[in-house]
Design a protein around this motif. Sequence first.
Motif, PDB file in Angstrom:
ATOM      1  N   LEU A   8       0.897  -1.148   0.111  1.00 57.74           N
ATOM      2  CA  LEU A   8      -0.056  -0.034   0.008  1.00 57.74           C
ATOM      3  C   LEU A   8       0.849   1.365  -0.147  1.00 57.74           C
ATOM      4  O   LEU A   8       2.022   1.360   0.818  1.00 57.74           O
ATOM      5  N   VAL A   9       0.659   2.079  -0.784  1.00 54.59           N
ATOM      6  CA  VAL A   9       1.327   3.655  -1.072  1.00 54.59           C
ATOM      7  C   VAL A   9       0.259   4.725  -0.197  1.00 54.59           C
ATOM      8  O   VAL A   9      -0.857   4.732  -0.587  1.00 54.59           O
ATOM      9  N   ALA A  10       0.883   5.221   0.699  1.00 55.00           N
ATOM     10  CA  ALA A  10       0.200   5.810   1.899  1.00 55.00           C
ATOM     11  C   ALA A  10      -0.317   7.292   1.512  1.00 55.00           C
ATOM     12  O   ALA A  10      -1.388   7.761   1.848  1.00 55.00           O
ATOM     13  N   GLN A  11       0.377   8.146   0.617  1.00 53.06           N
ATOM     14  CA  GLN A  11       0.002   9.337   0.525  1.00 53.06           C
ATOM     15  C   GLN A  11      -0.278   9.661  -1.118  1.00 53.06           C
ATOM     16  O   GLN A  11       0.499   9.127  -1.737  1.00 53.06           O
ATOM     17  N   PRO A  12      -1.191  10.685  -1.388  1.00 54.22           N
ATOM     18  CA  PRO A  12      -1.374  10.904  -2.709  1.00 54.22           C
ATOM     19  C   PRO A  12      -0.329  11.482  -3.446  1.00 54.22           C
ATOM     20  O   PRO A  12       0.022  10.880  -4.926  1.00 54.22           O
ATOM     21  N   HIS A  13       0.653  12.409  -2.944  1.00 56.66           N
ATOM     22  CA  HIS A  13       1.925  12.820  -3.708  1.00 56.66           C
ATOM     23  C   HIS A  13       2.702  11.890  -4.197  1.00 56.66           C
ATOM     24  O   HIS A  13       3.648  11.816  -5.101  1.00 56.66           O
ATOM     25  N   LEU A  14       2.747  10.380  -3.428  1.00 56.45           N
ATOM     26  CA  LEU A  14       3.414   9.297  -3.822  1.00 56.45           C
ATOM     27  C   LEU A  14       2.661   8.582  -4.881  1.00 56.45           C
ATOM     28  O   LEU A  14       3.332   7.481  -5.456  1.00 56.45           O
ATOM     29  N   ALA A  15       1.740   9.004  -5.539  1.00 58.34           N
ATOM     30  CA  ALA A  15       1.133   8.182  -6.695  1.00 58.34           C
ATOM     31  C   ALA A  15       2.358   7.603  -7.674  1.00 58.34           C
ATOM     32  O   ALA A  15       1.796   6.577  -8.383  1.00 58.34           O
ATOM     33  N   PRO A  16       2.928   8.308  -8.277  1.00 54.45           N
ATOM     34  CA  PRO A  16       3.973   7.969  -9.238  1.00 54.45           C
ATOM     35  C   PRO A  16       4.580   6.712  -8.954  1.00 54.45           C
ATOM     36  O   PRO A  16       5.053   5.846  -9.959  1.00 54.45           O
ATOM     37  N   LEU A  17       4.659   6.272  -7.744  1.00 58.66           N
ATOM     38  CA  LEU A  17       5.407   5.025  -7.521  1.00 58.66           C
ATOM     39  C   LEU A  17       4.628   3.964  -7.655  1.00 58.66           C
ATOM     40  O   LEU A  17       5.130   2.718  -7.795  1.00 58.66           O
ATOM     41  N   LEU A  18       3.309   4.171  -7.901  1.00 58.64           N
ATOM     42  CA  LEU A  18       2.296   2.944  -8.149  1.00 58.64           C
ATOM     43  C   LEU A  18       2.896   2.113  -9.482  1.00 58.64           C
ATOM     44  O   LEU A  18       3.026   1.095  -9.576  1.00 58.64           O
ATOM     45  N   ALA A  29      -3.302   2.173  -3.814  1.00 62.67           N
ATOM     46  CA  ALA A  29      -3.195   3.582  -3.128  1.00 62.67           C
ATOM     47  C   ALA A  29      -4.121   3.535  -1.897  1.00 62.67           C
ATOM     48  O   ALA A  29      -5.137   3.058  -1.873  1.00 62.67           O
ATOM     49  N   LEU A  30      -3.366   3.957  -0.822  1.00 64.01           N
ATOM     50  CA  LEU A  30      -4.218   3.800   0.576  1.00 64.01           C
ATOM     51  C   LEU A  30      -5.335   4.895   0.799  1.00 64.01           C
ATOM     52  O   LEU A  30      -6.211   4.855   1.577  1.00 64.01           O
ATOM     53  N   TRP A  31      -5.218   5.947  -0.046  1.00 67.48           N
ATOM     54  CA  TRP A  31      -6.319   7.258  -0.029  1.00 67.48           C
ATOM     55  C   TRP A  31      -7.535   6.870  -1.115  1.00 67.48           C
ATOM     56  O   TRP A  31      -8.412   7.309  -0.729  1.00 67.48           O
ATOM     57  N   GLU A  32      -7.454   5.498  -1.602  1.00 65.31           N
ATOM     58  CA  GLU A  32      -8.613   5.007  -2.360  1.00 65.31           C
ATOM     59  C   GLU A  32      -9.224   3.980  -1.616  1.00 65.31           C
ATOM     60  O   GLU A  32      -8.547   3.230  -0.807  1.00 65.31           O
ATOM     61  N   GLU A  33     -10.719   3.934  -2.055  1.00 67.70           N
ATOM     62  CA  GLU A  33     -11.564   2.827  -0.816  1.00 67.70           C
ATOM     63  C   GLU A  33     -10.922   1.294  -1.103  1.00 67.70           C
ATOM     64  O   GLU A  33     -10.858   0.454  -0.169  1.00 67.70           O
ATOM     65  N   SER A  34     -10.525   1.182  -2.349  1.00 66.35           N
ATOM     66  CA  SER A  34     -10.119  -0.085  -2.853  1.00 66.35           C
ATOM     67  C   SER A  34      -8.902  -0.561  -1.932  1.00 66.35           C
ATOM     68  O   SER A  34      -8.419  -1.657  -1.455  1.00 66.35           O
ATOM     69  N   GLY A  35      -7.985   0.370  -1.815  1.00 65.09           N
ATOM     70  CA  GLY A  35      -6.887   0.347  -0.950  1.00 65.09           C
ATOM     71  C   GLY A  35      -6.984  -0.055   0.591  1.00 65.09           C
ATOM     72  O   GLY A  35      -6.386  -0.957   1.317  1.00 65.09           O
ATOM     73  N   ARG A  36      -8.026   0.793   0.926  1.00 67.85           N
ATOM     74  CA  ARG A  36      -8.111   0.712   2.420  1.00 67.85           C
ATOM     75  C   ARG A  36      -8.865  -0.472   2.774  1.00 67.85           C
ATOM     76  O   ARG A  36      -8.774  -0.916   3.733  1.00 67.85           O
ATOM     77  N   ALA A  56      -4.511   3.248  14.750  1.00 62.14           N
ATOM     78  CA  ALA A  56      -5.478   2.609  14.709  1.00 62.14           C
ATOM     79  C   ALA A  56      -5.350   1.586  13.078  1.00 62.14           C
ATOM     80  O   ALA A  56      -5.642   0.938  13.221  1.00 62.14           O
ATOM     81  N   MET A  57      -5.158   2.680  12.101  1.00 63.71           N
ATOM     82  CA  MET A  57      -4.845   1.884  10.761  1.00 63.71           C
ATOM     83  C   MET A  57      -3.668   0.903  10.737  1.00 63.71           C
ATOM     84  O   MET A  57      -3.768  -0.242  10.345  1.00 63.71           O
ATOM     85  N   LEU A  58      -2.552   1.190  11.491  1.00 66.26           N
ATOM     86  CA  LEU A  58      -1.790   0.189  11.672  1.00 66.26           C
ATOM     87  C   LEU A  58      -2.074  -1.092  12.203  1.00 66.26           C
ATOM     88  O   LEU A  58      -1.514  -2.260  11.884  1.00 66.26           O
ATOM     89  N   GLU A  59      -2.841  -0.994  13.500  1.00 73.88           N
ATOM     90  CA  GLU A  59      -3.200  -2.071  14.090  1.00 73.88           C
ATOM     91  C   GLU A  59      -3.949  -3.075  13.238  1.00 73.88           C
ATOM     92  O   GLU A  59      -4.179  -4.119  13.583  1.00 73.88           O
ATOM     93  N   ARG A  60      -4.671  -2.648  12.190  1.00 78.70           N
ATOM     94  CA  ARG A  60      -5.806  -3.271  11.470  1.00 78.70           C
ATOM     95  C   ARG A  60      -4.686  -4.159  10.313  1.00 78.70           C
ATOM     96  O   ARG A  60      -5.290  -4.982   9.662  1.00 78.70           O
TER      97      ARG A  60
END
Length: 309
Positions: A8-18, A29-36, A56-60
């Motif tokens: 999972l890639v956490a922040q939108p500005h890192l989108a080019p890494l996908l 992408a973590l900022w998209e529902e499919s990633g979450r 809380a996210m990390l615990e999941r």
Amino acid sequence: MKARPLILVAQPHLAPLLDALSPRYDAMALWEESGRARLAEAEALVTAGEFRLDPAMLERMEKLRLIACFTVGYDGVDLDWARARGVAVTHAGDANAEDAADHALGMILAHRRRIVVGDRQLRAGEWTAGSKMLSRSMAGARVGIVGMGSIGIALAERAEMMRMQVGWWGPRDKPELGWPRAESLAALARDSDVMVVAAKATDENRGMIDASVMDALGPQGLLVNVARGQLVDEDALIAALREGRLGGAALDVFESEPTPAARWADVPNVVLTPHTGGATYEAVGRMRDMLLANLAAHFAGETLVSPVI
């Protein structure tokens, strides 16, 4: 066929890494529902290290075994939490140290030689035959560096080439360095014309550049920050500049980012850049390569390239 690891890639500005990750991994992408929706399946999390990760996210993230910081900094990662759960943490090493040092030197030049002020004056039609703007030389100026890591050393080398006098302070002595270490942060400020903050940010040193340090630097002194915004008491800085107790500031990092433009609209004697000190094409390329190398080593069970823990 074995399933590819999910990253999972956490922040939108890192989108080019996908695109860089997708040939070898399932990257989402973590900022998209499919990633979450797939938090519990992710084995690695790619993040910009200055962003605080939600506990809380990390615990999941039950399968998480690696937090890979794309950036050099990793102050947003709770290292104690990672250690307790056996999660490795990597970062980009000193991939942008030379560029950050260049930027710091550029900010000193921009402020001390009044390059930004001159540009604004000319554009406003205020350059007249009777006006003459004076600035200050670099040679002979005393520069005090807070934090003598890769960026601090690279800056010290550049400053020496410009015939500046170099001093530094950090919490631990480094006898192998050829530059004198001040007895305290306040002493460094008193003995500097320019103070550059290049230290790693921790919970312990938050706000260490406070009003007393600014007063020691004084009405002719220049404060430069290319490290992290939380190292400087920003409210105290703005007050010191408005009241003339500090001569000037050149800032690439801020307490809250992006910093509101209105916060700085009437603050005198400042040069501001939007956290671009280490953001060169070359440095970003090195950071990407180190990220990919750390991920490859992790999933191959090999030694990590640039581990934090």
